[in-house]
Write an enzyme that holds these catalytic residues in place. Sequence first.
Site, mmCIF file in Angstrom:
data_model
loop_
_atom_site.group_PDB
_atom_site.id
_atom_site.type_symbol
_atom_site.label_atom_id
_atom_site.label_comp_id
_atom_site.label_asym_id
_atom_site.label_seq_id
_atom_site.Cartn_x
_atom_site.Cartn_y
_atom_site.Cartn_z
ATOM 1 N N GLU A 14 -6.798 -12.085 4.804
ATOM 2 C CA GLU A 14 -5.446 -11.956 4.254
ATOM 3 C C GLU A 14 -4.497 -12.835 5.040
ATOM 4 O O GLU A 14 -4.832 -13.300 6.141
ATOM 5 C CB GLU A 14 -4.989 -10.486 4.284
ATOM 6 N N GLY A 64 1.029 14.183 3.366
ATOM 7 C CA GLY A 64 -0.363 14.194 2.905
ATOM 8 C C GLY A 64 -0.863 12.803 2.574
ATOM 9 O O GLY A 64 -1.681 12.625 1.682
ATOM 10 N N HIS A 116 8.295 -7.271 -0.153
ATOM 11 C CA HIS A 116 7.208 -8.017 -0.789
ATOM 12 C C HIS A 116 7.858 -9.009 -1.749
ATOM 13 O O HIS A 116 8.709 -8.640 -2.539
ATOM 14 C CB HIS A 116 6.266 -7.070 -1.540
ATOM 15 N N ARG A 127 5.408 -14.096 4.365
ATOM 16 C CA ARG A 127 5.959 -13.193 3.357
ATOM 17 C C ARG A 127 7.499 -13.145 3.365
ATOM 18 O O ARG A 127 8.133 -13.169 2.311
ATOM 19 C CB ARG A 127 5.394 -11.791 3.643
ATOM 20 N N ARG A 187 5.225 -6.909 9.922
ATOM 21 C CA ARG A 187 3.860 -6.363 9.942
ATOM 22 C C ARG A 187 2.850 -7.389 9.460
ATOM 23 O O ARG A 187 3.079 -8.083 8.466
ATOM 24 C CB ARG A 187 3.820 -5.151 9.008
ATOM 25 N N HIS A 194 8.987 -2.834 0.730
ATOM 26 C CA HIS A 194 7.540 -2.577 0.692
ATOM 27 C C HIS A 194 7.055 -1.796 1.899
ATOM 28 O O HIS A 194 6.233 -0.892 1.788
ATOM 29 C CB HIS A 194 6.841 -3.939 0.632
#
Length: 488
Positions: free
Chosen positions: A111, A10, A228, A274, A367, A332
């Site tokens: 970003e 969901g 992260h 990152r 990503r 993350h």
Amino acid sequence: MSRSIVIIGGGLAGLFCALKLSPLPVTLITRAPLGDGASSVWAQGGIAAAIGVGDSPESHARDTIAAGAGLVDETVAYEVAREASARIDDLLRYGVPFDRTLEGALALSREAAHSQNRIVRVNGDLAGKAIMSALVSAVQATPSIQVMENIRLERLLTQEGKMTGITALSTIKDEQITFQASDIILATGGIGQLYAVTTNPVEACGDGLAAAAEAGAELTHLEFVQFHPTAIDIGRDPAPLATEALRGEGALLVNAQGERFMLRHHPDAELAPRDIVARGVFEELAAGRGAFLDVRAALGKTFGTRFPTLCGTCATAGISPENPIPVAPAAHYHMGGVKTDRNGATSVPGLWACGEVACTGLHGANRLASNSLLEAIVFANRIATKLKRSNHPVVFSPPAKMCPVNVGKHDEKDMITLSRMLMSKYVGVIRNAQELTTAIKELTYSSHQRDISKTLENRLYTCLLIAKAALQRTKSCGAHFRNDHEKV
Ligand SMILES: Cc1cc2nc3c(=O)[nH]c(=O)nc-3n(C[C@H](O)[C@H](O)[C@H](O)COP(=O)(O)OP(=O)(O)OC[C@H]3O[C@@H](n4cnc5c(N)ncnc54)[C@H](O)[C@@H]3O)c2cc1C
């Protein structure tokens, strides 16, 4: 011959797919109450879409390909970037109140590693909450969607290599439930909770991956886990995130001696990619020097007004912004998953996957920020479009066959804690063959214990799949870093 469709999950992927399938009847099962227990609700930045003046889907695709360290499927990257605008329009129609400029256009922010301002957001950092709130309302107002909450997928059932249904656990009644279905859409999200420190909700523990693997589906790129770099290290589970925006504003990473250790790792220091920052933080912690985010010089007294959520979190943990904030890398996002084609179909007929559980080829080894929500809606829509093209009538899949469940004889809490510790220590930010082999041995031992519950078995199986994939990829690449082998 009639068909029935069950969606598992969901989060954004599951809800968007259910809405796009309307008016076809679908049953959507989810482990938590609708609107809870999903990473989608916690997304802070927003969704990447090349819709600004001077931007283009080609530029977005190029940034995605560059971030993915050579493993992005370029066709997928171009297609997803081109489809972004249409899917953002869908979200607007479902009532998502994206931020706008004074002229009325969608406001776009920048970003890390995006060459343009292209992140649509809501109320600054509340994109996930607002998107999910709009979709939950839309789902509740759609009679073709039958939602069953507090139901946890355990197994995918196949006959002659095709999907026939699932078995699931009612987490409230400790009963097992069976659903028959010809088409099953896996949208169970990520795996962060397999690690001791994570930003993901407790529901993100890889159930979907284990069930898909057991049903014979092909899984790929499982070794690529994005950490992260700056989760706040105050012993909270899940760990609260100190957003990258803080470093963008000039916050510094220092060790207990006050040294800016990222200067040793990359010319961009705190603003390096990152994975490099995550490794820098990890090494300071492993060496016992501590790692802290120092916001004092950059933000001073404006910290509380500009980052109220984070400031509040620090205050509750007894950390004064007058002092540096302790941080640690946290699991993350999972780039790997159930391998799908460009329509979200997996290698098992009748099994589809979208969202973080899937591996579509978009992210490669790393990503790009805000591409995951985009990928979720693009592939959820493609699955719905494909299923709607079939001529067979679709009927609801009612739950059947309830039986009491084996809750396991072991103290499963301890086994879960141990497996999370093993994953963080040996299958974490920095890996090598010796430690991965230790993890595999220990996890195999735990998974062979008698009378463990199916849910624990799934968790340990997913841990093992990730550890084995990490052992197999001997070269460092993107988020997968081996200190016993060179970079490709
Ligand atoms: C703190 C945080 C911030 C983020 N910020 C951004 C951002 O700004 N932009 C961006 O693009 N991405 C962001 N991400 C990543 C992004 O939120 C996720 O990748 C995305 O939301 C995944 O959507 P999903 O629908 O696949 O999974 P989820 O939203 O996690 O939903 C998974 C659903 O499956 C259910 N489920 C799990 N297991 C079972 C089971 N066995 N049986 C039944 N149901 C099950 C869960 O309860 C949940 O309902 C962020 C992630 C985090 C954690």
